[in-house]
Scaffold this active site. Sequence first.
Site, mmCIF file in Angstrom:
data_model
loop_
_atom_site.group_PDB
_atom_site.id
_atom_site.type_symbol
_atom_site.label_atom_id
_atom_site.label_comp_id
_atom_site.label_asym_id
_atom_site.label_seq_id
_atom_site.Cartn_x
_atom_site.Cartn_y
_atom_site.Cartn_z
ATOM 1 N N ASP A 1 26.746 -22.523 56.058
ATOM 2 C CA ASP A 1 26.989 -21.121 55.722
ATOM 3 C C ASP A 1 26.935 -20.243 56.968
ATOM 4 O OD1 ASP A 1 24.258 -21.505 56.098
ATOM 5 O OD2 ASP A 1 23.732 -21.139 54.016
ATOM 6 N N HIS B 1 17.887 -21.422 45.840
ATOM 7 C CA HIS B 1 19.267 -21.431 46.359
ATOM 8 C C HIS B 1 19.512 -22.611 47.294
ATOM 9 C CE1 HIS B 1 18.137 -18.544 49.884
ATOM 10 N NE2 HIS B 1 18.394 -19.711 50.404
ATOM 11 N N ASP C 1 14.000 -19.142 45.859
ATOM 12 C CA ASP C 1 14.585 -18.871 44.538
ATOM 13 C C ASP C 1 15.474 -20.024 44.066
ATOM 14 O OD1 ASP C 1 16.747 -18.640 46.220
ATOM 15 O OD2 ASP C 1 17.285 -16.591 45.658
ATOM 16 N N GLU D 1 23.295 -18.419 45.574
ATOM 17 C CA GLU D 1 22.168 -17.782 44.898
ATOM 18 C C GLU D 1 22.174 -18.153 43.410
ATOM 19 O OE1 GLU D 1 19.927 -16.600 46.580
ATOM 20 O OE2 GLU D 1 20.488 -15.048 48.015
HETATM 21 C C1 GLP Z 1 18.498 -19.969 54.129
HETATM 22 C C2 GLP Z 1 19.786 -20.780 54.362
HETATM 23 C C3 GLP Z 1 19.692 -22.105 53.683
HETATM 24 C C4 GLP Z 1 18.288 -22.593 53.839
HETATM 25 C C5 GLP Z 1 17.375 -21.767 52.980
HETATM 26 C C6 GLP Z 1 15.902 -22.011 53.235
HETATM 27 O O1 GLP Z 1 18.650 -18.639 53.973
HETATM 28 N N1 GLP Z 1 21.021 -20.172 54.056
HETATM 29 O O2 GLP Z 1 20.655 -22.991 54.202
HETATM 30 O O3 GLP Z 1 18.189 -23.925 53.429
HETATM 31 O O4 GLP Z 1 17.719 -20.414 53.049
HETATM 32 O O5 GLP Z 1 15.513 -21.459 54.465
HETATM 33 P P1 GLP Z 1 14.256 -21.948 55.279
HETATM 34 O O6 GLP Z 1 14.505 -23.362 55.624
HETATM 35 O O7 GLP Z 1 14.212 -21.070 56.494
HETATM 36 O O8 GLP Z 1 13.083 -21.767 54.400
#
Ligand code: GLP
Length: 261
Positions: free
Chosen positions: A68, A139, A137, A144
């Site tokens: 992303d 995602h 959440d 989302e």
């Molecule tokens: C982010 C990314 C995801 C990631 C998730 C968890 O915003 N877009 O690809 O896996 O949310 O983030 P983190 O690993 O920093 O907890």
Amino acid sequence: MEVVLTASSEGAARLLADAIEALVRRRPDAVLGLATGSSPLLTYRELVDRHRRGSGPSYARVRAFLLDEYVGLPGSHPQSYRATIERDLTSHLDIDPRNVHAPDGAAEDLADAGRHYDAAIAAAGGVDLQVLGIGTDGHLAFNEPGSSLASRTRLKTLTSRTREDNSRFFARPDDVPRHVLTQGLGTILEAGHLALVASGHSKSGAVAAAVEGPLTASCPASVLQLHPHATVLVDEEAGSQLQRRDYYRETYEDKPPWQGL
Ligand code: GLP
């Protein structure tokens, strides 16, 4: 899906690094799906350390696709996911920078950029191994809650919770972009192997919902239940709300002979 509970997040990172290296040794032009965020950082550090020590494989022919990208940040912005993955991983490996792809969040026509990205993944032969994190959440990438389980790479609006979670990377909470281009859940499901890594208490509810809850757009990561080869690597804290913890431990310990993820 296979759930692997490790005593520490370092243990999970070593296992995932082993799986990535085994793939690249087997298939030097493998297509890696890369996630940004904190979750895969230990894995990336492990890969970089091994590469520096000379014990890792060559990545010279590897292709990589990011999950992303923020909309409205130029690729040169330090918090763009393109800049982040370069800093955290790819600039430390011998991968050709031209083979590292991210959705074009600066495109004028974002719908077209999404279609173009899916086509580029398909033209590369599809992702062999997709590294994934999970949002608090539930995602996956930036899909989302409420995202179509069949979605393709497209524009999404972030929830306020995700923007708050990610505000630690920006000077002010308001600086977190509101929109993103993200691979869809349908896109992600086409990868050959999905490997989700999570650590810490804050992820325990989302992990339990994804692994043991119903398949539902309300927890986008539950889409892993549809995939024939999905691995969930969690430390004790992230796995603390899983009901079948003992069973996962037994299954993992009994796996004879150990053949990797
Ligand atoms: C982010 C990314 C995801 C990631 C998730 C968890 O915003 N877009 O690809 O896996 O949310 O983030 P983190 O690993 O920093 O907890």
